[in-house]
Design an enzyme around this catalytic site. Structure first.
Site, short mmCIF file in Angstrom:
data_model
loop_
_atom_site.label_atom_id
_atom_site.label_comp_id
_atom_site.label_asym_id
_atom_site.label_seq_id
_atom_site.Cartn_x
_atom_site.Cartn_y
_atom_site.Cartn_z
N GLY A 10 14.06 -43.88 -26.62
CA GLY A 10 13.23 -43.67 -27.81
C GLY A 10 13.39 -44.93 -28.65
N SER A 11 12.27 -45.61 -28.89
CA SER A 11 12.34 -46.88 -29.62
C SER A 11 11.50 -46.84 -30.88
CB SER A 11 11.86 -48.03 -28.71
OG SER A 11 12.63 -48.04 -27.54
N ILE A 14 14.17 -44.71 -35.63
CA ILE A 14 15.63 -44.69 -35.48
C ILE A 14 16.05 -45.63 -34.34
CG2 ILE A 14 17.70 -43.29 -35.07
CD1 ILE A 14 16.26 -40.91 -36.26
N GLY A 15 15.31 -45.59 -33.23
CA GLY A 15 15.65 -46.42 -32.07
C GLY A 15 15.72 -47.90 -32.44
N ASN A 96 9.69 -31.21 -28.06
CA ASN A 96 10.87 -32.02 -27.76
C ASN A 96 11.70 -31.48 -26.60
OD1 ASN A 96 10.04 -33.83 -29.64
ND2 ASN A 96 11.53 -33.28 -31.21
N ILE A 119 20.00 -37.30 -30.93
CA ILE A 119 19.59 -37.24 -32.35
C ILE A 119 18.31 -36.41 -32.50
CG2 ILE A 119 19.03 -38.60 -34.42
CD1 ILE A 119 20.48 -40.95 -33.36
N THR A 120 17.58 -36.26 -31.41
CA THR A 120 16.29 -35.56 -31.46
C THR A 120 16.45 -34.14 -32.03
OG1 THR A 120 15.55 -36.84 -29.56
CG2 THR A 120 14.33 -34.84 -30.05
N ARG A 152 25.35 -37.90 -46.65
CA ARG A 152 24.48 -37.53 -47.78
C ARG A 152 25.31 -36.83 -48.86
NH1 ARG A 152 19.55 -35.66 -43.79
NH2 ARG A 152 18.49 -37.67 -43.82
N HIS A 176 22.58 -28.15 -37.81
CA HIS A 176 21.84 -29.12 -38.62
C HIS A 176 20.54 -28.44 -39.01
CE1 HIS A 176 20.43 -32.93 -40.12
NE2 HIS A 176 19.40 -32.92 -39.31
#
Ligand code: A3D
EC number: 1.1.1.37
Length: 320
Positions: A10-11, A14-15, A96, A119-120, A152, A176
């Site tokens: 995945g670019s 985030i990638g 996903n 992370i997805t 955070r 999450h």
């Protein structure tokens, strides 16, 4: 010693940020993989051209074929689609899940010895599914969420107490999602627990409750502001901290989504708990005592993750 190899599956936002950070820290050579043609190649070239200015040595390559991730030491997975405004993390589930199947099979074939960080979203379900599809050992597959959620919380607490973020430690456990559990008893300023700081008059219970609520909806707040996607700087930094702990055998104690086999009374689920990450992957799952509200919130969070897994199994029969 040969350089380590880091594959970014995945670019997107985030990638690309992961590639930038990994290169700046010289963690190893980097492969940016994506199904979109040109994007990983373009980002790899752009980043490589920042090397002479920054002074880092790393080979950066863009790829659309899984063959290029062969032999990766670390794979960080962001493939999929991010949340759009008004969309919950769970809305992403169906789309996903299919992506995790393709990614899991690609990693199993070409990088079966890698440490894999997912992370997805929806995170706790996707990391579980990715592990199932890849068949890798459970201690080599983890999810990134707790480091970000804790960061955070730390940021908001540092602002509230007017102290350096460096001196604020915090724990956010559980799934999450809206049920995540910021544990104030284990959150401190240089070792002084938040409840003691409230007694000392540094803040009030009401203000801390508001910070807890803001932390829980921290991702949504950014989605609402950006309008075109979700947070990417802090998520990337958080995953790099996990990758670095593995690659350098730092044995950092970080809250991550890890596979539980009875700890916290939970079996065969990925849930956010404190773990030690070293050269062996997840080397230890740390079982802290959760009491009262924290325990109740953790249980609610676990129930929400379980529901997601039922939905996953409904969508893909092979996950039964
Ligand atoms: P984005 O910029 O859209 O990048 C995702 C990339 O994945 C895109 O370049 C797509 O082309 C690519 N992609 C789609 N399908 C495939 C596939 N089958 N194989 C390979 N690549 C594919 O998103 P982003 O980088 O902003 O976010 C990535 C993911 O992280 C999303 O699911 C977010 O919801 C999630 N996220 C999680 C957190 C956590 O704390 C867990 C925080 C922020 C974002």
């Amino acid at each position: 010693m040969a350089r380590k190899k880091i594959a970014l599956i995945g670019s997107g936002m985030i990638g690309g940020t992961l590639a930038h950070l990994a290169a700046m820290k010289e963690l190893g050579d980097i492969v940016l993989f994506d199904i979109a043609e040109g994007i990983p190649q373009g980002k790899a070239l752009d980043l490589a051209q920042s090397g002479p200015v920054e002074g880092f040595d790393a080979n950066l390559k863009g790829a659309n074929s899984y063959e290029d991730i062969a032999g990766a030491d670390v794979c960080i997975v962001t493939a999929g689609i991010p949340r759009k405004p008004g969309m919950s993390r769970d809305d992403l589930l169906g789309i996903n899940l299919k992506v995790m199947k393709a990614v899991g099979e690609g990693i199993a074939q070409y990088a079966p010895d890698a440490f894999v960080i997912c992370i997805t979203n929806p995170l706790d379900a996707m990391v579980w599914a990715l592990r199932e599809f890849s068949g890798l050992p459970h201690q080599k597959v983890v999810g990134m969420a707790g480091v970000l959620d804790s960061a955070r919380f730390r940021h908001f607490l540092a602002e509230e107490f007017q102290v350096s973020v460096e001196d604020v430690t915090a724990f956010v456990l559980g799934g999450h999602g809206d049920t995540m559990v910021p544990v104030i008893e284990y959150s401190t300023v240089a070792g002084i627990p938040v409840p003691d700081l409230i007694k000392m008059g540094w803040s009030t219970q009401e203000r801390i409750d508001a910070i807890v609520a803001r932390t829980r909806s921290g991702g949504g707040e950014i989605v609402g502001l950006l309008k075109t996607g979700s947070a990417f700087y802090a998520p990337a930094t958080s995953a790099i901290a996990m990758a670095e702990s593995y690659l350098k055998d730092k044995k950092r104690l970080l809250p991550c989504a890890a596979h539980l086999t009875g700890q916290y009374g939970v079996d065969d689920l990925y849930v956010g708990v404190p773990i030690v990450i070293g050269a062996g992957g997840v080397e230890r799952i740390v079982e802290i005592e959760l009491k009262g509200e924290a325990k109740a919130n953790f249980d609610t969070s676990v129930a929400a993750v379980k529901e997601l897994l039922v939905a996953c199994k409904g969508i893909d029969g092979s996950l039964g």
